[in-house]
Design a protein around this motif. Structure first.
Motif, PDB file in Angstrom:
ATOM      1  N   ALA A  56       0.841  -1.199   0.000  1.00 20.89           N
ATOM      2  CA  ALA A  56       0.000   0.000   0.000  1.00 20.89           C
ATOM      3  C   ALA A  56       0.875   1.247   0.000  1.00 20.89           C
ATOM      4  O   ALA A  56       1.924   1.290   0.632  1.00 20.89           O
ATOM      5  CB  ALA A  56      -0.924   0.002   1.210  1.00 20.89           C
ATOM      6  N   SER A  57       0.436   2.285  -0.743  1.00 19.52           N
ATOM      7  CA  SER A  57       1.195   3.531  -0.814  1.00 19.52           C
ATOM      8  C   SER A  57       0.252   4.665  -1.165  1.00 19.52           C
ATOM      9  O   SER A  57      -0.907   4.451  -1.515  1.00 19.52           O
ATOM     10  CB  SER A  57       2.314   3.423  -1.853  1.00 19.52           C
ATOM     11  OG  SER A  57       1.766   3.177  -3.137  1.00 19.52           O
ATOM     12  N   ASP A  58       0.743   5.892  -1.064  1.00 17.84           N
ATOM     13  CA  ASP A  58      -0.042   7.065  -1.453  1.00 17.84           C
ATOM     14  C   ASP A  58       0.071   7.268  -2.961  1.00 17.84           C
ATOM     15  O   ASP A  58       1.117   6.994  -3.562  1.00 17.84           O
ATOM     16  CB  ASP A  58       0.451   8.312  -0.736  1.00 17.84           C
ATOM     17  CG  ASP A  58       0.188   8.249   0.760  1.00 17.84           C
ATOM     18  OD1 ASP A  58      -0.566   7.354   1.186  1.00 17.84           O
ATOM     19  OD2 ASP A  58       0.732   9.091   1.500  1.00 17.84           O
ATOM     20  N   ALA A  59      -1.008   7.781  -3.552  1.00 17.03           N
ATOM     21  CA  ALA A  59      -0.994   7.996  -5.001  1.00 17.03           C
ATOM     22  C   ALA A  59      -1.974   9.087  -5.365  1.00 17.03           C
ATOM     23  O   ALA A  59      -2.929   9.375  -4.634  1.00 17.03           O
ATOM     24  CB  ALA A  59      -1.354   6.712  -5.734  1.00 17.03           C
ATOM     25  N   ASN A  60      -1.727   9.698  -6.508  1.00 13.43           N
ATOM     26  CA  ASN A  60      -2.640  10.673  -7.108  1.00 13.43           C
ATOM     27  C   ASN A  60      -3.230  10.072  -8.375  1.00 13.43           C
ATOM     28  O   ASN A  60      -2.490   9.591  -9.239  1.00 13.43           O
ATOM     29  CB  ASN A  60      -1.925  11.977  -7.445  1.00 13.43           C
ATOM     30  CG  ASN A  60      -1.467  12.718  -6.211  1.00 13.43           C
ATOM     31  OD1 ASN A  60      -2.108  12.650  -5.164  1.00 13.43           O
ATOM     32  ND2 ASN A  60      -0.364  13.430  -6.312  1.00 13.43           N
ATOM     33  N   THR A  61      -4.533  10.085  -8.476  1.00 12.97           N
ATOM     34  CA  THR A  61      -5.198   9.611  -9.686  1.00 12.97           C
ATOM     35  C   THR A  61      -5.744  10.800 -10.463  1.00 12.97           C
ATOM     36  O   THR A  61      -6.061  11.844  -9.892  1.00 12.97           O
ATOM     37  CB  THR A  61      -6.342   8.651  -9.357  1.00 12.97           C
ATOM     38  OG1 THR A  61      -7.314   9.335  -8.548  1.00 12.97           O
ATOM     39  CG2 THR A  61      -5.827   7.444  -8.612  1.00 12.97           C
ATOM     40  N   GLY A 313      -2.714   5.298   1.349  1.00 13.85           N
ATOM     41  CA  GLY A 313      -2.756   3.863   1.625  1.00 13.85           C
ATOM     42  C   GLY A 313      -3.459   3.067   0.548  1.00 13.85           C
ATOM     43  O   GLY A 313      -4.216   2.142   0.853  1.00 13.85           O
ATOM     44  N   SER A 314      -3.216   3.411  -0.705  1.00 16.93           N
ATOM     45  CA  SER A 314      -3.878   2.740  -1.816  1.00 16.93           C
ATOM     46  C   SER A 314      -3.023   1.610  -2.373  1.00 16.93           C
ATOM     47  O   SER A 314      -1.811   1.559  -2.169  1.00 16.93           O
ATOM     48  CB  SER A 314      -4.180   3.746  -2.932  1.00 16.93           C
ATOM     49  OG  SER A 314      -4.957   4.807  -2.445  1.00 16.93           O
ATOM     50  N   ILE A 315      -3.678   0.717  -3.086  1.00 20.51           N
ATOM     51  CA  ILE A 315      -2.982  -0.391  -3.740  1.00 20.51           C
ATOM     52  C   ILE A 315      -2.803  -0.038  -5.202  1.00 20.51           C
ATOM     53  O   ILE A 315      -3.773   0.150  -5.944  1.00 20.51           O
ATOM     54  CB  ILE A 315      -3.766  -1.702  -3.590  1.00 20.51           C
ATOM     55  CG1 ILE A 315      -3.774  -2.133  -2.124  1.00 20.51           C
ATOM     56  CG2 ILE A 315      -3.159  -2.800  -4.461  1.00 20.51           C
ATOM     57  CD1 ILE A 315      -4.572  -3.385  -1.864  1.00 20.51           C
TER      58      ILE A 315
END
Length: 397
Positions: A56-61, A313-315
């Motif tokens: 899990a990690s941070d991300a921008n969509t 905390g996204s996959i």
């Protein structure tokens, strides 16, 4: 001479030769998909494939929506009086300020109407003065019983009628002055001049369906874009706040992708959303505002609105590690005894070349990265566990 018939026959192939050929072909097939051990027993090869563990990690969509651009004001300039166009003061595309003259309509007839109204006004003033004098003359005579009161009342009535005619003459002159003023067409707002379909000498008027031109105020630009019902619900539910108005305020600044693929230098802000969905398209319209101090954007431009959302905390899953089957996205997950099994996943967005996975995977799951076309459910592999960063060149946003 007697000639005997002869039968020509092909030489027969022996059974032993056929068996030998079959043995050679079978041996070649075995060598292509396996090998034999020291005791001579055949063993199938286990493919060695790169595998990574989900973390899990941070991300921008980002999501992009087709947009149409309009100035904050797009005002039609129309003739308010009928006449021939005698002058055009501006050119198409010119920037004008509010009140600046744009067109001149031949004003000779309107000038004469104004002068005539002025003359009628002066005559009405004279009649009022005459009627007033008559009332002033008769008033003391009635007081001394020299004449009857009826004559005074008649004079007073004439005085009132004269004053009414004066008011009418003043209104007529004012109306003539307005019509004369309309012969000079001025800019209703500051902005850029659009197409001018008329030329000097053209007959224009209030009944013409086509305006003289359009003035667009593009100091700020409105970008209109639409979302489907499902995208709208997902978008709004992902923003903090109780009401839609509060949620709109939490939307981070958005980007405008121009028609050539470049990103507009200024950020925009999503400000409004319509109150209802379009029944025909099932979508709802938003409006974002962009500053346009350099005048690069014009009404009628098109582009795309790019909205970026942050996820903690996204996959994240690289697209290379997935495959599609019947409009669904799958991965091969490594299980016990290094057996692989296909598993469907639910994607909620993109981040660069990565999928943002909302369902189907959890942190720690081991996923096959490449060679998916050679795998089937239940196949056994020899996993080469590697960090995902070492496998993927493109990083998420």
């Amino acid at each position: 001479m007697l000639v005997k018939n002869r039968t020509i026959t092909k030489p027969a192939i022996s059974t032993a030769a056929l068996l030998a050929t079959a043995a050679v072909l079978f041996s070649m097939a075995l060598s292509s998909c396996g090998h034999t051990n020291a005791e001579g027993n055949y063993q199938q090869q286990t493919p060695s494939l790169p595998v990574f563990a989900i973390a899990a990690s941070d991300a921008n969509t980002t999501e992009e929506y087709t947009a149409s651009l309009e100035g904050t004001q797009n005002v039609e300039v129309r003739a308010q009086v009928d006449g021939y166009l005698s002058k055009i003061y501006v050119d198409e595309g010119a920037y004008v300020t509010k009140g600046q003259p744009l067109f001149k309509i031949d004003d000779r007839s309107y000038s004469e109407q104004y002068n005539n109204a002025g003359a009628n006004l002066e005559a009405a003033k004279a009649n009022v003065e005459k009627a007033r004098i008559e009332v002033d003359r008769l008033t003391p005579l009635v007081a001394h019983n020299v004449i009857s009161e009826v004559q005074l009342k008649s004079a007073q009535a004439m005085y009132s009628a004269a004053k009414a005619q004066l008011a009418q003459a003043q209104a007529a002159q004012g109306n003539a002055g307005i019509s004369l003023g309309y012969t000079t067409v001025t800019a209703p707002a500051s902005g850029y001049i659009g197409k001018i379909p008329y030329k000097t000498g053209s007959l224009v008027g209030r009944s013409e369906p086509q305006p003289l031109t359009m003035v667009s105020d593009v100091r700020n630009i409105y970008a209109y874009f639409s979302m489907s019902e499902s995208a709208f619900l997902e978008f709004v539910n992902g923003q903090p706040g109780k009401s839609v108005e509060e949620k709109l305020k939490q939307i981070p600044p958005v980007d405008l992708i121009l028609a050539d693929g470049s990103v507009y230098a200024e950020k925009g802000k999503v400000e409004t959303v319509e109150g209802q969905f379009d029944k025909g398209t099932g979508s709802i319209a938003f409006r974002a505002t962009f500053p346009n101090k350099d005048g690069l954007l014009r009404s009628g431009n098109t582009g795309k609105i790019r909205i970026t959302s942050h996820h903690s905390g996204s996959i994240l899953l690289p697209e290379e590690a997935t495959f599609e089957l019947q409009d669904k996205i799958f991965v091969f997950q490594v299980g016990d005894s290094n057996k692989v099994s296909s598993k469907p996943i639910t994607v909620s967005g993109h981040s660069g070349n990565y999928y943002l996975v909302s369902k189907g995977l959890a942190a720690g799951d081991k996923i096959v990265y490449t060679g998916l076309d050679r795998l089937r459910d239940g196949a056994v592999i020899q996993p080469e566990l590697k960090p995902l960063d070492s496998l993927v060149s493109g990083k998420p946003l």
